[in-house]
Write a protein that holds these residues in place. Sequence first.
Motif, PDB file in Angstrom:
ATOM      1  N   MET A   1       0.909  -0.486  -0.041  1.00 11.79           N
ATOM      2  CA  MET A   1      -0.239  -0.632   0.041  1.00 11.79           C
ATOM      3  C   MET A   1       1.005   1.323   0.325  1.00 11.79           C
ATOM      4  SD  MET A   1      -2.551   1.643   3.069  1.00 11.79           S
ATOM      5  CE  MET A   1      -3.853   0.500   3.456  1.00 11.79           C
ATOM      6  N   ASN A   2       0.993   2.161  -0.954  1.00  9.04           N
ATOM      7  CA  ASN A   2       1.237   3.424  -0.720  1.00  9.04           C
ATOM      8  C   ASN A   2       0.478   3.833   0.552  1.00  9.04           C
ATOM      9  OD1 ASN A   2       2.615   5.688  -1.632  1.00  9.04           O
ATOM     10  ND2 ASN A   2       1.559   5.581  -3.312  1.00  9.04           N
ATOM     11  N   THR A   3       1.899   4.698   0.894  1.00  8.58           N
ATOM     12  CA  THR A   3       1.613   5.901   1.839  1.00  8.58           C
ATOM     13  C   THR A   3       0.859   6.268   2.437  1.00  8.58           C
ATOM     14  OG1 THR A   3       4.286   5.428   2.394  1.00  8.58           O
ATOM     15  CG2 THR A   3       3.055   6.841   4.680  1.00  8.58           C
ATOM     16  N   THR A   4       0.543   7.368   0.596  1.00 12.48           N
ATOM     17  CA  THR A   4      -0.526   8.450   0.691  1.00 12.48           C
ATOM     18  C   THR A   4      -1.994   7.698   1.018  1.00 12.48           C
ATOM     19  OG1 THR A   4      -0.430   8.352  -1.557  1.00 12.48           O
ATOM     20  CG2 THR A   4       0.952  10.225  -0.040  1.00 12.48           C
ATOM     21  N   ASP A   5      -2.087   6.361   0.787  1.00 12.44           N
ATOM     22  CA  ASP A   5      -3.098   5.561   0.877  1.00 12.44           C
ATOM     23  C   ASP A   5      -3.664   5.454   2.040  1.00 12.44           C
ATOM     24  OD1 ASP A   5      -3.176   5.944  -2.474  1.00 12.44           O
ATOM     25  OD2 ASP A   5      -2.686   4.435  -2.610  1.00 12.44           O
ATOM     26  N   HIS A   6      -2.804   5.349   3.131  1.00 15.83           N
ATOM     27  CA  HIS A   6      -3.050   5.017   4.238  1.00 15.83           C
ATOM     28  C   HIS A   6      -4.635   5.998   4.807  1.00 15.83           C
ATOM     29  CE1 HIS A   6      -3.084   3.623   8.551  1.00 15.83           C
ATOM     30  NE2 HIS A   6      -1.960   2.697   7.983  1.00 15.83           N
ATOM     31  N   PRO A   7      -4.831   4.861   5.325  1.00 12.71           N
ATOM     32  CA  PRO A   7      -6.278   5.515   6.074  1.00 12.71           C
ATOM     33  C   PRO A   7      -6.179   6.307   7.388  1.00 12.71           C
ATOM     34  CG  PRO A   7      -6.130   2.915   6.593  1.00 12.71           C
ATOM     35  CD  PRO A   7      -5.280   3.152   5.844  1.00 12.71           C
ATOM     36  N   LEU A   8      -5.084   6.450   8.001  1.00 12.39           N
ATOM     37  CA  LEU A   8      -4.440   7.773   8.752  1.00 12.39           C
ATOM     38  C   LEU A   8      -4.046   8.651   7.801  1.00 12.39           C
ATOM     39  CD1 LEU A   8      -2.189   5.815  11.207  1.00 12.39           C
ATOM     40  CD2 LEU A   8      -5.102   6.862  11.546  1.00 12.39           C
ATOM     41  N   VAL A   9      -3.907   8.361   6.995  1.00 11.11           N
ATOM     42  CA  VAL A   9      -3.437   9.578   5.950  1.00 11.11           C
ATOM     43  C   VAL A   9      -4.469  10.741   5.223  1.00 11.11           C
ATOM     44  CG1 VAL A   9      -1.776  10.592   3.828  1.00 11.11           C
ATOM     45  CG2 VAL A   9      -0.049   9.357   5.433  1.00 11.11           C
ATOM     46  N   ALA A  10      -5.032   9.365   4.762  1.00 12.06           N
ATOM     47  CA  ALA A  10      -6.859  10.179   4.478  1.00 12.06           C
ATOM     48  C   ALA A  10      -7.090  10.671   5.300  1.00 12.06           C
ATOM     49  CB  ALA A  10      -6.744   8.421   3.444  1.00 12.06           C
ATOM     50  N   GLU A  11      -7.476  10.443   6.524  1.00 12.23           N
ATOM     51  CA  GLU A  11      -7.935  11.277   7.187  1.00 12.23           C
ATOM     52  C   GLU A  11      -7.182  12.180   7.687  1.00 12.23           C
ATOM     53  OE1 GLU A  11      -8.856  10.592  12.067  1.00 12.23           O
ATOM     54  OE2 GLU A  11      -8.498   9.094  10.730  1.00 12.23           O
ATOM     55  N   TYR A  12      -6.163  12.673   8.028  1.00  8.34           N
ATOM     56  CA  TYR A  12      -5.359  13.653   7.940  1.00  8.34           C
ATOM     57  C   TYR A  12      -5.835  15.195   7.063  1.00  8.34           C
ATOM     58  CZ  TYR A  12      -1.622  17.441   8.511  1.00  8.34           C
ATOM     59  OH  TYR A  12      -0.953  18.181   9.712  1.00  8.34           O
ATOM     60  N   LEU A  13      -5.557  13.970   5.386  1.00 12.17           N
ATOM     61  CA  LEU A  13      -5.467  15.077   4.601  1.00 12.17           C
ATOM     62  C   LEU A  13      -7.364  15.496   4.305  1.00 12.17           C
ATOM     63  CD1 LEU A  13      -3.314  13.223   1.993  1.00 12.17           C
ATOM     64  CD2 LEU A  13      -2.931  15.811   3.192  1.00 12.17           C
ATOM     65  N   ASP A  14      -8.191  14.961   4.489  1.00 16.63           N
ATOM     66  CA  ASP A  14      -9.223  15.365   4.412  1.00 16.63           C
ATOM     67  C   ASP A  14      -9.478  16.571   5.813  1.00 16.63           C
ATOM     68  OD1 ASP A  14     -10.322  13.607   2.679  1.00 16.63           O
ATOM     69  OD2 ASP A  14     -10.927  12.110   3.884  1.00 16.63           O
ATOM     70  N   GLU A  40       4.880  11.040   1.640  1.00 14.60           N
ATOM     71  CA  GLU A  40       5.168  10.521   0.975  1.00 14.60           C
ATOM     72  C   GLU A  40       7.157   9.755   0.569  1.00 14.60           C
ATOM     73  OE1 GLU A  40       5.143   9.269  -3.320  1.00 14.60           O
ATOM     74  OE2 GLU A  40       3.121  10.183  -2.623  1.00 14.60           O
ATOM     75  N   VAL A  41       7.595  11.389   1.618  1.00 12.64           N
ATOM     76  CA  VAL A  41       9.332  11.684   1.017  1.00 12.64           C
ATOM     77  C   VAL A  41       9.815  11.036   2.316  1.00 12.64           C
ATOM     78  CG1 VAL A  41      10.832  13.041   1.795  1.00 12.64           C
ATOM     79  CG2 VAL A  41       9.290  13.513  -0.702  1.00 12.64           C
ATOM     80  N   SER A  42       8.824  10.779   3.587  1.00 11.92           N
ATOM     81  CA  SER A  42       9.498  10.562   5.105  1.00 11.92           C
ATOM     82  C   SER A  42       9.248   9.238   4.958  1.00 11.92           C
ATOM     83  CB  SER A  42       8.098  10.647   6.083  1.00 11.92           C
ATOM     84  OG  SER A  42       7.541   9.722   5.664  1.00 11.92           O
ATOM     85  N   GLY A  43       9.366   8.307   3.922  1.00  8.94           N
ATOM     86  CA  GLY A  43       9.162   6.994   3.894  1.00  8.94           C
ATOM     87  C   GLY A  43       8.389   5.536   5.510  1.00  8.94           C
ATOM     88  N   ALA A  44       7.819   6.252   5.796  1.00 10.26           N
ATOM     89  CA  ALA A  44       7.116   5.552   7.076  1.00 10.26           C
ATOM     90  C   ALA A  44       6.227   4.505   6.536  1.00 10.26           C
ATOM     91  CB  ALA A  44       5.630   6.747   7.900  1.00 10.26           C
ATOM     92  N   GLN A  48       3.003   3.708  13.323  1.00  8.97           N
ATOM     93  CA  GLN A  48       3.870   4.036  14.570  1.00  8.97           C
ATOM     94  C   GLN A  48       4.211   4.979  13.882  1.00  8.97           C
ATOM     95  OE1 GLN A  48       2.837   4.344  17.751  1.00  8.97           O
ATOM     96  NE2 GLN A  48       4.321   6.051  17.960  1.00  8.97           N
ATOM     97  N   ARG A  49       5.761   4.963  12.844  1.00 11.93           N
ATOM     98  CA  ARG A  49       6.152   6.491  12.644  1.00 11.93           C
ATOM     99  C   ARG A  49       5.090   7.688  11.266  1.00 11.93           C
ATOM    100  NH1 ARG A  49       8.845   9.860  12.301  1.00 11.93           N
ATOM    101  NH2 ARG A  49      10.061  10.092  10.197  1.00 11.93           N
ATOM    102  N   LEU A  50       3.682   6.562  11.343  1.00 14.35           N
ATOM    103  CA  LEU A  50       3.433   7.637  10.055  1.00 14.35           C
ATOM    104  C   LEU A  50       2.535   8.841  11.438  1.00 14.35           C
ATOM    105  CD1 LEU A  50       2.285   8.239   6.860  1.00 14.35           C
ATOM    106  CD2 LEU A  50       0.392   5.954   7.864  1.00 14.35           C
ATOM    107  N   ARG A  51       2.584   7.744  12.252  1.00 16.68           N
ATOM    108  CA  ARG A  51       1.827   8.711  13.205  1.00 16.68           C
ATOM    109  C   ARG A  51       2.686  10.161  13.384  1.00 16.68           C
ATOM    110  NH1 ARG A  51      -1.179   4.270  14.731  1.00 16.68           N
ATOM    111  NH2 ARG A  51      -3.621   4.066  15.213  1.00 16.68           N
ATOM    112  N   GLU A  52       3.483   9.594  13.665  1.00 17.47           N
ATOM    113  CA  GLU A  52       4.881  10.440  13.998  1.00 17.47           C
ATOM    114  C   GLU A  52       4.699  11.494  13.533  1.00 17.47           C
ATOM    115  OE1 GLU A  52       8.639   7.864  14.775  1.00 17.47           O
ATOM    116  OE2 GLU A  52       7.679   6.975  16.546  1.00 17.47           O
ATOM    117  N   VAL A  53       4.714  11.332  12.061  1.00 19.01           N
ATOM    118  CA  VAL A  53       5.220  12.007  10.672  1.00 19.01           C
ATOM    119  C   VAL A  53       3.845  13.505  10.322  1.00 19.01           C
ATOM    120  CG1 VAL A  53       4.704  12.053   8.402  1.00 19.01           C
ATOM    121  CG2 VAL A  53       6.629  11.013   9.422  1.00 19.01           C
TER     122      VAL A  53
END
Length: 190
Positions: A1-14, A40-44, A48-53
């Motif tokens: 799964m692409n990082t930007t497709d992750h549900p946490l990212v989608a919720e954040y961007l929304d 995406e560049v963060s490479g999470a 857990q790392r995605l939440r930190e980013v």
Amino acid sequence: MNTTDHPLVAEYLDAVARETAELPAERRAELLADLREHIEVSGAGDDQRLREVLAELGEPRTVAASALAEEPQAGGAPEPRAPVLPERPTRARLTVGLLAVAGLLVLLNSFAGGVALIAGLALLWTSPYWDNRHKVIGTATAAGVPLLLLLAAVLLAATRLGPVELLVLMGVSVAVPAFGAITLLRALRR
């Protein structure tokens, strides 16, 4: 799964998109693209790392507030926002004015004062310009005078008001709403 497709990212961007609804569409799309790129560049790789980013980027409301604060300084003519800007001070002044004169109007003409009070309170409570604390102060100072006059009328029904009592009532009818109006105007300038 692409990082930007992750549900946490989608919720954040929304959430950022909702908070920046006032931005011009082009500027909002640019902001969301920058955020996606940063994530995406963060490479999470894990949650857990995605939440930190996302935490490093800041709360969506904070990100949106920064973007909105930068917008008027962007130079160039604003898009459809230009006609909206004068409405804020006009509505705020109208609200403060109605609340400031409502007490005195109630003393002079109860119907006109009641209409001014109701209209002022409706504008105040539907306004995004003041927080709840200031709305309560505005309500208490504007509605306090008519309530005080009603109480005084009931208590003093058997007695006649002399000129001194009438002057005191008029002074209170002006001073208390004026205090509330000044408080609302100061809060508006912050």
